[in-house]
Motif scaffolding. Structure first.
Motif, mmCIF file in Angstrom:
data_model
loop_
_atom_site.group_PDB
_atom_site.id
_atom_site.type_symbol
_atom_site.label_atom_id
_atom_site.label_comp_id
_atom_site.label_asym_id
_atom_site.label_seq_id
_atom_site.Cartn_x
_atom_site.Cartn_y
_atom_site.Cartn_z
ATOM 1 N N PRO A 50 0.807 -1.233 0.000
ATOM 2 C CA PRO A 50 0.000 0.000 0.000
ATOM 3 C C PRO A 50 0.841 1.285 0.000
ATOM 4 N N SER A 51 2.072 1.215 0.454
ATOM 5 C CA SER A 51 2.946 2.390 0.485
ATOM 6 C C SER A 51 3.837 2.504 -0.746
ATOM 7 N N LEU A 52 3.705 1.564 -1.689
ATOM 8 C CA LEU A 52 4.546 1.528 -2.887
ATOM 9 C C LEU A 52 3.742 1.950 -4.107
ATOM 10 N N THR A 53 4.286 2.880 -4.888
ATOM 11 C CA THR A 53 3.641 3.344 -6.106
ATOM 12 C C THR A 53 4.596 3.175 -7.272
ATOM 13 N N VAL A 54 4.152 2.496 -8.324
ATOM 14 C CA VAL A 54 4.958 2.359 -9.539
ATOM 15 C C VAL A 54 4.833 3.662 -10.321
ATOM 16 N N GLN A 55 5.954 4.361 -10.506
ATOM 17 C CA GLN A 55 5.968 5.650 -11.198
ATOM 18 C C GLN A 55 6.234 5.507 -12.691
ATOM 19 N N ASP A 56 7.139 4.583 -13.040
ATOM 20 C CA ASP A 56 7.497 4.412 -14.440
ATOM 21 C C ASP A 56 8.037 3.005 -14.643
ATOM 22 N N ALA A 57 7.918 2.519 -15.862
ATOM 23 C CA ALA A 57 8.439 1.196 -16.226
ATOM 24 C C ALA A 57 8.668 1.168 -17.721
ATOM 25 N N SER A 58 9.666 0.392 -18.145
ATOM 26 C CA SER A 58 9.938 0.286 -19.576
ATOM 27 C C SER A 58 10.173 -1.167 -19.959
ATOM 28 N N PRO A 59 9.932 -1.500 -21.223
ATOM 29 C CA PRO A 59 10.173 -2.860 -21.702
ATOM 30 C C PRO A 59 11.640 -3.268 -21.591
ATOM 31 N N ALA A 60 12.533 -2.306 -21.397
ATOM 32 C CA ALA A 60 13.956 -2.616 -21.224
ATOM 33 C C ALA A 60 14.227 -3.238 -19.858
ATOM 34 N N GLY A 61 13.206 -3.275 -18.986
ATOM 35 C CA GLY A 61 13.366 -3.867 -17.663
ATOM 36 C C GLY A 61 13.773 -2.881 -16.594
ATOM 37 N N LYS A 62 13.407 -1.641 -16.754
ATOM 38 C CA LYS A 62 13.709 -0.600 -15.768
ATOM 39 C C LYS A 62 12.402 -0.156 -15.124
ATOM 40 N N VAL A 63 12.385 -0.106 -13.800
ATOM 41 C CA VAL A 63 11.203 0.297 -13.046
ATOM 42 C C VAL A 63 11.603 1.362 -12.027
ATOM 43 N N VAL A 64 10.752 2.360 -11.865
ATOM 44 C CA VAL A 64 10.947 3.403 -10.868
ATOM 45 C C VAL A 64 9.700 3.437 -9.997
ATOM 46 N N CYS A 65 9.900 3.334 -8.688
ATOM 47 C CA CYS A 65 8.792 3.350 -7.732
ATOM 48 C C CYS A 65 9.049 4.386 -6.653
ATOM 49 N N GLU A 66 7.973 4.756 -5.967
ATOM 50 C CA GLU A 66 8.090 5.580 -4.763
ATOM 51 C C GLU A 66 7.530 4.794 -3.600
ATOM 52 N N PHE A 67 8.120 5.013 -2.440
ATOM 53 C CA PHE A 67 7.686 4.329 -1.225
ATOM 54 C C PHE A 67 7.730 5.328 -0.084
ATOM 55 N N VAL A 68 6.616 5.437 0.644
ATOM 56 C CA VAL A 68 6.563 6.311 1.806
ATOM 57 C C VAL A 68 6.740 5.444 3.045
ATOM 58 N N VAL A 69 7.777 5.736 3.813
ATOM 59 C CA VAL A 69 8.085 4.965 5.015
ATOM 60 C C VAL A 69 7.065 5.298 6.097
#
Length: 161
Positions: A50-69
């Motif tokens: 619930p604290s993790l948000t997927v911000q971006d992803a690419s078919p190259a296998g790169k993912v960027v997420c945000e997480f609020v502690v």
């Protein structure tokens, strides 16, 4: 405290270039696939995701997420618990695999190494970047880094196989 990240590996730089050149339609499809995968909140995931948000992803296998502690993610010192940090590395690296392989349902980690460089406090927003460098028939190689929200401080470095 650790300052700015001094170097980027050639594989990470290549994935960043590929991510920026991906067509909007392909990127949107991968992003949706990763977000759908991250919605599974059964069991332990209900505590973490619930604290993790997927911000971006690419078919190259790169993912960027945000997480609020959250307070419930903290140890008795008020910083992000190492077990939660390791779980974040595991989950976000799985998302990188899902981004790279269209029909992937994730996998099972066979080797997880986490290097803790500094502590994140409850309430802090973290940026998590993961890259799947290679995915074979039975094994994938990923790398995950966790930064403070400003990308000026690396909290964790975690290769996983």
């Amino acid at each position: 405290m650790l300052g700015t990240l001094a170097r980027r590996t050639p594989a990470v730089l290549r994935a960043a270039r590929e991510m920026s050149s991906t067509t909007g339609t392909a990127r949107a499809a991968v992003l949706e696939r990763c977000r759908t995968f991250a919605v599974n909140r059964d069991g332990y995931n209900g505590f973490l995701l619930p604290s993790l948000t997927v911000q971006d992803a690419s078919p190259a296998g790169k993912v960027v997420c945000e997480f609020v502690v959250g307070e419930h993610h903290a140890n008795r010192h008020g910083t992000l618990h190492g077990g939660v940090t390791s779980s974040l590395v595991d989950v976000v690296s799985t998302l990188a695999l899902v981004a790279r392989l269209e029909n992937s349902s994730g996998g099972v980690s066979v080797d997880l190494s986490v290097t803790f460089l500094s502590a994140a406090r409850a309430g802090e927003k973290l940026r998590i970047e993961s890259t799947c460098h290679k995915a074979g028939r039975t094994l994938a190689f990923t790398n995950t880094e966790i930064f403070s929200g400003t990308l000026t401080e690396v909290h964790v470095y975690g290769p996983i196989h």
